[in-house]
Design an enzyme around this catalytic site. Sequence first.
Site, PDB file in Angstrom:
ATOM      1  N   CYS A 182     -64.937  29.355   2.313  1.00 40.19           N
ATOM      2  CA  CYS A 182     -66.255  29.435   2.932  1.00 40.19           C
ATOM      3  C   CYS A 182     -66.868  28.044   3.072  1.00 40.19           C
ATOM      4  O   CYS A 182     -66.463  27.093   2.395  1.00 40.19           O
ATOM      5  CB  CYS A 182     -67.177  30.344   2.116  1.00 40.19           C
ATOM      6  SG  CYS A 182     -67.639  29.674   0.489  1.00 40.19           S
ATOM      7  N   CYS A 185     -68.263  26.428  -0.257  1.00 34.12           N
ATOM      8  CA  CYS A 185     -67.231  25.905  -1.170  1.00 34.12           C
ATOM      9  C   CYS A 185     -66.603  24.624  -0.608  1.00 34.12           C
ATOM     10  O   CYS A 185     -66.315  23.686  -1.362  1.00 34.12           O
ATOM     11  CB  CYS A 185     -66.160  26.969  -1.418  1.00 34.12           C
ATOM     12  SG  CYS A 185     -66.741  28.358  -2.413  1.00 34.12           S
ATOM     13  N   CYS A 273     -69.151 -17.570   5.177  1.00 32.00           N
ATOM     14  CA  CYS A 273     -70.234 -17.754   4.201  1.00 32.00           C
ATOM     15  C   CYS A 273     -70.159 -19.112   3.534  1.00 32.00           C
ATOM     16  O   CYS A 273     -70.942 -19.396   2.622  1.00 32.00           O
ATOM     17  CB  CYS A 273     -70.169 -16.651   3.144  1.00 32.00           C
ATOM     18  SG  CYS A 273     -68.734 -16.766   2.036  1.00 32.00           S
ATOM     19  N   CYS A 331     -69.856 -38.743 -49.196  1.00 29.88           N
ATOM     20  CA  CYS A 331     -68.754 -39.034 -50.119  1.00 29.88           C
ATOM     21  C   CYS A 331     -67.697 -37.950 -50.071  1.00 29.88           C
ATOM     22  O   CYS A 331     -67.764 -37.033 -49.257  1.00 29.88           O
ATOM     23  CB  CYS A 331     -69.299 -39.174 -51.542  1.00 29.88           C
ATOM     24  SG  CYS A 331     -69.986 -37.631 -52.200  1.00 29.88           S
ATOM     25  N   CYS A 345     -62.369 -32.184 -54.038  1.00 30.39           N
ATOM     26  CA  CYS A 345     -62.244 -33.506 -53.425  1.00 30.39           C
ATOM     27  C   CYS A 345     -61.731 -33.348 -51.997  1.00 30.39           C
ATOM     28  O   CYS A 345     -60.748 -32.644 -51.757  1.00 30.39           O
ATOM     29  CB  CYS A 345     -61.277 -34.367 -54.251  1.00 30.39           C
ATOM     30  SG  CYS A 345     -60.809 -35.919 -53.431  1.00 30.39           S
ATOM     31  N   CYS A 365     -59.924 -41.707 -53.855  1.00 32.73           N
ATOM     32  CA  CYS A 365     -59.214 -40.758 -54.708  1.00 32.73           C
ATOM     33  C   CYS A 365     -57.829 -41.319 -55.007  1.00 32.73           C
ATOM     34  O   CYS A 365     -56.957 -41.349 -54.125  1.00 32.73           O
ATOM     35  CB  CYS A 365     -59.109 -39.390 -54.024  1.00 32.73           C
ATOM     36  SG  CYS A 365     -58.211 -38.176 -55.019  1.00 32.73           S
TER      37      CYS A 365
END
Length: 573
Positions: A182, A185, A273, A331, A345, A365
């Site tokens: 139909c 639908c 563009c 340091c 250290c 060190c």
Amino acid sequence: MDSEDDLLNAHDMESGEEDDFYSGETDDYSEGGEPDYGFVEEDVDDSVMIASHRSQVVKFATCYRFELRLVSSLRFEVNYVVLKEEDIRRHQKDDIGQVSMVLSISEVEASVLLLHYHWSVSKVHDEWFADEERVRKTVGILDAPVIVIPTPDDGGELTCGICFETFPPEEILSVACGHPFCCTCWTGYISTTINGGPGCLMLKCPEPSCPAAVGQDMFEKLASKEDKEKYYRYFIRSYVEDNRKMKWCPAPGCEHAIDFAAGTGSYDVSCLCSHSFCWNCTEEAHRPVDCDTVAQWIRKNSAESENMNWILANSKPCPKCKRPIEKNHGCMHMTCTPPCKYEFCWLCLNAWTDHGERTGGFYACNKYEAGKQEGRYDEAEKRREMAKNSLERYTHYYERWASNQTSRQKAMVDLEKARSEKIEKLSDIHGTPESQLKCITEAWLQIIECRRVLKWTYAYGYYLPDHDKKQFFEYLQGEAESGLERLHKCVEKELEVFLVAEGPSDDFNHFRTKLTGLTSITKTYFENLVKALENGLADVDTQGASSKSTNSKSSKTNGGGKGKGSSKSPAKT
């Protein structure tokens, strides 16, 4: 390949010779057959450079060009067409009409065929004439209905296959298969599929397992105005997106498409563009660098690898919680952030409780020095040094890549300012027609394009491993860049003097001549650079082989001893 479209043959276009920035189709060769790069020493006066360059200019006839708001001054043969929406619709209608006429079918059925075969007219013809019955069954263009719906004159009612309500024949619709549904639908079915996306273009009959296609006539008859607009938007976009020789311009908000002739010339295209991009990968135009290199470079710029390199080169992990810590001053006594708060250290990474005056105090060190002599820290230091070198190298190329991008964007702004303000003002002050001041616009266009080329040469240089080629590449790049800087300085700084002049002067005429010459010279520099990069810097191999051959002959002539002569080293950049 079974058809012309598989080879991506584009529409026939007028062709002819044009001033080709990248092709290298000039007779700029020396007697030895090697390219003459035409470079001059930097301390040569600009007027001497211009006079020397004029004798090398080759004139070409322009056969075809797009009228763009911002066009490349480094032109090449046009191998594409920019299509507006009305152009796309016209091409689409022409293709539908051609298939309809050749195959003697309706335009609705021709549309279904073209959608199925991705708008390839030649593919439709090949398949149809090879096996028409198979194509009809595959696509859903049926010769005869599966079931016959009675006419209103026959009387009786029909049951809708969706809602199972009974309706008179005049309220029932179907496609070629004849399955009855139909109007209500059908409308709901079509509306749902349109709102579900482009899949509505390949819609089939609602009857399960029925292959019959739903054509445009059903959409036109049953869809709402809003749904029709969506459907036809999908329909026109499919013509570009399903067509292997067309692509949309990737610029935000642009509705233009590019019809590209594959296998000819460059992949770089310029849309109406003003956006320039690579048709192959849709990234911004990047000739002479190939798409793979560009993809690598973009991935590297967006990846976390350089962040990790920076962390590795400039920090050390806390010995307890392993979080990276950067030391920028002070340091060697380090304290990790809460909640860890571990004190250690910086040099040896051991607990600070084991340190004091006996280990060298706060700024040295002894334990680290002793361990260093034993080679205990060699591997960690080597990794840190490698990461630091890698980071410094990447930063060198990236900063110059980004700097040229920024300069290009500024040059585009300056071009618009020159067009809208400066040229008119100069014309009034010096009594020169605006048509004779095109050299200013051309100079800015040259700068914009050269900045783009120069930007991508830094990505090329980053991935260039060969030492000999790298030396030659940097020489060519340096010559091109210095030529560009001279042109940029001339049109940006030297022009300002004439904008504040009180009246016309002969100096302005000399300036125009100089600017025209510098523009032409800069173009030549970049022609040479692009030509060399597209050839894979092959001249290095040629010159190397030639040099070895010459040295071998020289050794034989001189009995293996040292002969008099001199060698010319590449200029430093």
